[in-house]
Motif scaffolding. Sequence first.
Motif, short mmCIF file in Angstrom:
data_model
loop_
_atom_site.label_atom_id
_atom_site.label_comp_id
_atom_site.label_asym_id
_atom_site.label_seq_id
_atom_site.Cartn_x
_atom_site.Cartn_y
_atom_site.Cartn_z
N UNK A 1 0.63 -1.22 -0.30
CA UNK A 1 -0.30 0.17 0.24
C UNK A 1 1.00 0.98 0.25
N UNK A 2 1.70 0.90 0.72
CA UNK A 2 2.72 2.05 0.95
C UNK A 2 3.03 2.35 -0.82
N UNK A 3 4.17 1.43 -0.88
CA UNK A 3 4.59 1.57 -3.05
C UNK A 3 3.54 2.26 -3.07
N UNK A 4 2.22 2.16 -3.62
CA UNK A 4 1.52 2.67 -4.44
C UNK A 4 1.04 4.30 -4.52
N UNK A 5 1.09 4.23 -2.97
CA UNK A 5 1.15 5.64 -2.33
C UNK A 5 2.20 6.69 -2.95
N UNK A 6 3.50 6.06 -2.83
CA UNK A 6 4.29 6.39 -2.99
C UNK A 6 5.12 6.98 -5.00
N UNK A 7 4.64 5.75 -5.67
CA UNK A 7 4.62 5.43 -7.00
C UNK A 7 4.32 6.98 -7.25
N UNK A 8 2.68 6.75 -7.23
CA UNK A 8 1.96 8.07 -7.93
C UNK A 8 2.73 9.32 -7.29
N UNK A 9 3.26 9.23 -6.47
CA UNK A 9 3.98 11.03 -5.90
C UNK A 9 5.32 11.29 -6.40
N UNK A 10 5.97 10.42 -6.83
CA UNK A 10 7.42 10.06 -7.70
C UNK A 10 7.03 10.40 -9.37
N UNK A 11 5.60 9.83 -9.82
CA UNK A 11 5.47 10.11 -11.21
C UNK A 11 5.26 11.64 -11.34
N UNK A 12 4.59 11.94 -10.51
CA UNK A 12 4.12 13.31 -10.09
C UNK A 12 5.52 14.06 -10.33
N UNK A 13 6.74 13.85 -9.65
CA UNK A 13 7.55 14.28 -9.19
C UNK A 13 8.20 14.80 -10.54
N UNK A 14 7.84 13.73 -11.74
CA UNK A 14 8.64 13.78 -13.03
C UNK A 14 9.79 12.85 -12.66
N UNK A 15 9.75 12.00 -12.25
CA UNK A 15 11.44 10.10 -11.81
C UNK A 15 10.65 9.79 -13.66
N UNK A 16 11.37 10.16 -14.09
CA UNK A 16 11.54 9.57 -15.70
C UNK A 16 11.35 7.81 -15.82
N UNK A 17 11.96 6.71 -14.42
CA UNK A 17 11.41 5.98 -14.74
C UNK A 17 11.34 5.05 -13.46
#
Length: 275
Positions: free
Chosen positions: A134-150
């Motif tokens: 569950x925590x990974x899900x929230x973190x992935x959304x935040x990272x993608x939003x911040x522009x992490x390329x991959x």
Amino acid sequence: MTQIPRAGVIGNPIAHSLSPKLHSYWLNRYGLEGSYTALKVTEDELEKTLRELPSQGFIGANVTIPHKVNVMQFADQITDRATLIGAANTLIFKDDGRIFADNTDGYGFMANLRQGAPDWNPKAGPAAIFGAGGAARAIIVALADAGVPEIIISNRTRPKAEALRDDFGARISVIDWVQADKMLEDANTVINTTSLGMVGGQDFKVPLDNLRKDAVVTDIVYNPLKTPFLMAAEKRGCITVDGLGMLLHQGVPGFERWFGKRPEVDEATRQAVLS
Ligand code: NAP
């Protein structure tokens, strides 16, 4: 007579939660009227509790294990980020009885990383994530939003990582757990979102020899504060950020909405929660 505003954290078990200490500290620090308590609520009691809390003076609540997903079905309004994550951790009870649901875990994660590693650039390279819960899900959304390329994910149970890739798209790839160390070769952000390394739990055993020295490394496990994973990264010369700040920062949006003051997360806050 106006009622003193009440908030709390709903979960089961709940005795271990640090949230009452955190919010009570902030209420006291800013001289605000209000209270924040731990509420042990079973799955059977969840809906009834949510319907009753407003009449008892509750203006909102945090939600933790095991209710973060289930609580969504009782919300009347859900933020985009909570919808995307599929879980909520912060509720606001409106005067008309409606429930507003948000998820601030990703916000807390990012705010902690930015505070602990001010020069960190999310766009500079891939992020490697251990775990797909569950925590990974929230973190992935935040990272993608911040522009992490991959974003590269490795999880003991591979289909769970693949489900995240299917949900969140092209920027995500999956590596088998037995080869998890391979994803470290290019990563400039490395995150442990598994429960490995927690006091009383199993050890984190993935070798970190491929970790880049200029990578920013964070662990969301905060008990102990310095996990063996963070110690190994520190030994390699990486900038490390512990997981306590994520817990503290995720509480900020809720506190502000309930009590009308945006609280600070600083050393005094950390010490108050650790004392
Ligand atoms: P979760 O949904 O239950 O996910 C647990 C994750 O840990 C899964 O990826 C799981 O892999 C992995 N895992 C557990 N035991 C493992 C083992 N023996 N070997 C390899 N992988 C293992 O839990 P969560 O809500 O994401 O929370 C994960 C951790 O983060 C917990 O320790 C929690 O306390 C902490 N957390 C901290 C914060 C914070 O504010 N700092 C916020 C949320 C969570 P499988 O899929 O294979 O089971």
